[in-house]
Design a protein around this motif. Structure first.
Motif, PDB file in Angstrom:
ATOM      1  N   VAL A 166       0.786  -1.094  -0.033  1.00  0.00           N
ATOM      2  CA  VAL A 166      -0.115  -0.034  -0.104  1.00  0.00           C
ATOM      3  C   VAL A 166       0.821   1.230   0.087  1.00  0.00           C
ATOM      4  N   MET A 167       2.079   0.903  -0.209  1.00  0.00           N
ATOM      5  CA  MET A 167       2.906   2.365  -0.126  1.00  0.00           C
ATOM      6  C   MET A 167       2.720   3.091  -1.706  1.00  0.00           C
ATOM      7  N   PRO A 168       3.086   4.342  -1.576  1.00  0.00           N
ATOM      8  CA  PRO A 168       2.895   5.276  -2.763  1.00  0.00           C
ATOM      9  C   PRO A 168       3.729   4.793  -3.950  1.00  0.00           C
ATOM     10  N   THR A 169       3.074   4.841  -4.939  1.00  0.00           N
ATOM     11  CA  THR A 169       3.831   4.479  -6.333  1.00  0.00           C
ATOM     12  C   THR A 169       3.906   5.653  -7.296  1.00  0.00           C
ATOM     13  N   TYR A 170       4.697   5.780  -8.128  1.00  0.00           N
ATOM     14  CA  TYR A 170       4.606   6.720  -9.337  1.00  0.00           C
ATOM     15  C   TYR A 170       3.518   6.482 -10.276  1.00  0.00           C
ATOM     16  N   PRO A 171       2.757   7.393 -10.882  1.00  0.00           N
ATOM     17  CA  PRO A 171       1.776   7.404 -11.700  1.00  0.00           C
ATOM     18  C   PRO A 171       2.241   6.717 -13.093  1.00  0.00           C
ATOM     19  N   GLY A 172       3.143   6.805 -13.590  1.00  0.00           N
ATOM     20  CA  GLY A 172       3.649   6.185 -14.757  1.00  0.00           C
ATOM     21  C   GLY A 172       4.241   4.968 -14.785  1.00  0.00           C
ATOM     22  N   GLY A 173       5.038   4.427 -15.935  1.00  0.00           N
ATOM     23  CA  GLY A 173       5.593   3.212 -15.592  1.00  0.00           C
ATOM     24  C   GLY A 173       6.274   2.925 -17.192  1.00  0.00           C
ATOM     25  N   SER A 175       5.815   0.328 -19.136  1.00  0.00           N
ATOM     26  CA  SER A 175       5.070  -0.600 -19.789  1.00  0.00           C
ATOM     27  C   SER A 175       3.792  -0.318 -19.360  1.00  0.00           C
ATOM     28  N   ALA A 176       2.620  -1.002 -20.127  1.00  0.00           N
ATOM     29  CA  ALA A 176       1.296  -0.845 -19.607  1.00  0.00           C
ATOM     30  C   ALA A 176       1.100  -1.640 -18.742  1.00  0.00           C
ATOM     31  N   GLU A 177       2.039  -2.867 -18.461  1.00  0.00           N
ATOM     32  CA  GLU A 177       1.710  -3.977 -17.578  1.00  0.00           C
ATOM     33  C   GLU A 177       1.895  -3.315 -16.124  1.00  0.00           C
ATOM     34  N   THR A 178       2.907  -2.524 -16.250  1.00  0.00           N
ATOM     35  CA  THR A 178       3.813  -2.010 -14.846  1.00  0.00           C
ATOM     36  C   THR A 178       3.500  -0.735 -14.585  1.00  0.00           C
ATOM     37  N   MET A 179       2.250   0.007 -15.135  1.00  0.00           N
ATOM     38  CA  MET A 179       2.108   1.260 -15.060  1.00  0.00           C
ATOM     39  C   MET A 179       1.437   1.426 -13.723  1.00  0.00           C
ATOM     40  N   GLY A 180       2.151   2.571 -13.078  1.00  0.00           N
ATOM     41  CA  GLY A 180       1.650   2.894 -11.721  1.00  0.00           C
ATOM     42  C   GLY A 180       2.103   2.030 -10.490  1.00  0.00           C
ATOM     43  N   GLN A 181       3.091   1.128 -10.906  1.00  0.00           N
ATOM     44  CA  GLN A 181       3.609   0.343  -9.844  1.00  0.00           C
ATOM     45  C   GLN A 181       4.781   0.341  -9.081  1.00  0.00           C
ATOM     46  N   THR A 182       5.549   1.316  -9.549  1.00  0.00           N
ATOM     47  CA  THR A 182       6.868   1.676  -9.115  1.00  0.00           C
ATOM     48  C   THR A 182       6.845   2.159  -7.887  1.00  0.00           C
ATOM     49  N   LEU A 183       7.454   1.796  -6.760  1.00  0.00           N
ATOM     50  CA  LEU A 183       7.272   2.379  -5.567  1.00  0.00           C
ATOM     51  C   LEU A 183       8.164   3.869  -5.589  1.00  0.00           C
ATOM     52  N   VAL A 184       7.584   4.828  -5.050  1.00  0.00           N
ATOM     53  CA  VAL A 184       8.250   6.150  -4.819  1.00  0.00           C
ATOM     54  C   VAL A 184       9.357   5.806  -3.661  1.00  0.00           C
ATOM     55  N   HIS A 185       9.270   5.400  -2.719  1.00  0.00           N
ATOM     56  CA  HIS A 185      10.298   4.995  -1.800  1.00  0.00           C
ATOM     57  C   HIS A 185      10.570   3.484  -1.826  1.00  0.00           C
ATOM     58  N   ARG A 186      11.604   3.008  -2.479  1.00  0.00           N
ATOM     59  CA  ARG A 186      11.783   1.480  -2.404  1.00  0.00           C
ATOM     60  C   ARG A 186      12.265   1.120  -0.850  1.00  0.00           C
ATOM     61  N   VAL A 187      12.083  -0.238  -0.582  1.00  0.00           N
ATOM     62  CA  VAL A 187      12.270  -0.751   0.591  1.00  0.00           C
ATOM     63  C   VAL A 187      13.380  -1.593   0.563  1.00  0.00           C
ATOM     64  N   ARG A 188      14.662  -1.205   1.278  1.00  0.00           N
ATOM     65  CA  ARG A 188      15.702  -1.842   1.288  1.00  0.00           C
ATOM     66  C   ARG A 188      15.821  -3.211   1.897  1.00  0.00           C
ATOM     67  N   ILE A 189      16.332  -4.264   1.125  1.00  0.00           N
ATOM     68  CA  ILE A 189      16.759  -5.539   1.730  1.00  0.00           C
ATOM     69  C   ILE A 189      18.090  -5.291   2.340  1.00  0.00           C
ATOM     70  N   LEU A 190      18.106  -5.280   3.594  1.00  0.00           N
ATOM     71  CA  LEU A 190      19.388  -5.071   4.226  1.00  0.00           C
ATOM     72  C   LEU A 190      20.485  -6.342   4.000  1.00  0.00           C
ATOM     73  N   SER A 191      19.869  -7.509   3.959  1.00  0.00           N
ATOM     74  CA  SER A 191      20.527  -8.711   4.009  1.00  0.00           C
ATOM     75  C   SER A 191      19.460  -9.941   3.502  1.00  0.00           C
ATOM     76  N   ALA A 192      20.031 -11.044   2.859  1.00  0.00           N
ATOM     77  CA  ALA A 192      19.256 -12.123   2.788  1.00  0.00           C
ATOM     78  C   ALA A 192      19.978 -13.517   3.083  1.00  0.00           C
ATOM     79  N   THR A 193      19.646 -14.274   4.070  1.00  0.00           N
ATOM     80  CA  THR A 193      20.666 -15.025   4.359  1.00  0.00           C
ATOM     81  C   THR A 193      19.587 -16.406   5.015  1.00  0.00           C
ATOM     82  N   ARG A 194      20.303 -17.625   4.608  1.00  0.00           N
ATOM     83  CA  ARG A 194      19.718 -18.767   5.072  1.00  0.00           C
ATOM     84  C   ARG A 194      19.534 -18.956   6.734  1.00  0.00           C
TER      85      ARG A 194
END
Length: 196
Positions: A166-173, A175-194
């Motif tokens: 539900v975080m804000p997204t940009y109105p454009g995109g 491609s048509a498939e991803t229009m309005g789906q890019t996050l304004v503020h990306r959420v950082r993945i600090l690390s990924a570990t087993r």
């Protein structure tokens, strides 16, 4: 000798079930994000190619410092959609694409909390993945449609995924498939570990 054997047997009897070994083929991975941890169980038994690919990126620390960058929300069903993250198609961070494992082969269907590989064409999945929120059966394989390759599910932290959706997204995109789906503020993945 008998005393030690008795003690070992007693320890087995009083060990709680929660301390038992994880289910065969399930590997837990913690995605530590700036909003908190998301733990996923990766199914190497039913989706060996796709799960193995995801774990390869984890083990090589390719997801460390990357982001969740896309929130695709259903226009008709509130709270339903997907959140996408990973290398954001950055070729310098990618391994070779993998063979497609459809849901009709793995039996892992897209539903609430399921993790799956993002792709363009069939057989092009690399280091981008998404997590489903709500029923997402349209992403499953069907006659004439290859669908996407699901390979596990969220064990804990689904509330963080819902926050990202539900975080804000940009109105454009791009491609048509991803229009309005890019996050304004990306959420950082600090690390990924087993998880050990």
């Amino acid at each position: 000798m008998i005393g030690r054997l008795f003690a070992a047997l007693l320890l087995l009897l009083i060990t709680p079930a929660s301390a038992a070994l994880p289910a065969p083929g399930l590997v837990k991975v913690v995605l530590k994000t700036e909003l908190g941890p998301i733990v996923v169980a990766v199914d190497t038994k039913h989706a060996p190619i796709t799960a193995g690919n995801f774990l390869r990126y984890v083990d090589a620390h390719k997801f460390d410092g990357k982001t969740f960058y896309r929130a695709a929300r259903s226009k008709t069903r509130p709270g339903v959609g997907l959140v996408q993250g990973g290398i954001d198609s950055k070729i310098s961070d990618s391994f070779f694409p993998i063979k497609h494992e459809p849901t009709s082969l793995t039996g892992i269907h897209h539903g609430d909390g399921v993790i799956s590989m993002a792709r363009h064409d069939v057989g092009s999945a690399m280091g981008d993945f998404f997590i489903c929120l709500g029923p997402s059966e349209t992403l499953d394989a069907s006659p004439g449609y290859p669908g996407y390759a699901a390979f596990g599910h969220v064990v804990s932290g689904i509330e963080i995924v819902r926050r990202i959706l539900v975080m804000p997204t940009y109105p454009g995109g791009l491609s048509a498939e991803t229009m309005g789906q890019t996050l304004v503020h990306r959420v950082r993945i600090l690390s990924a570990t087993r998880m050990r």
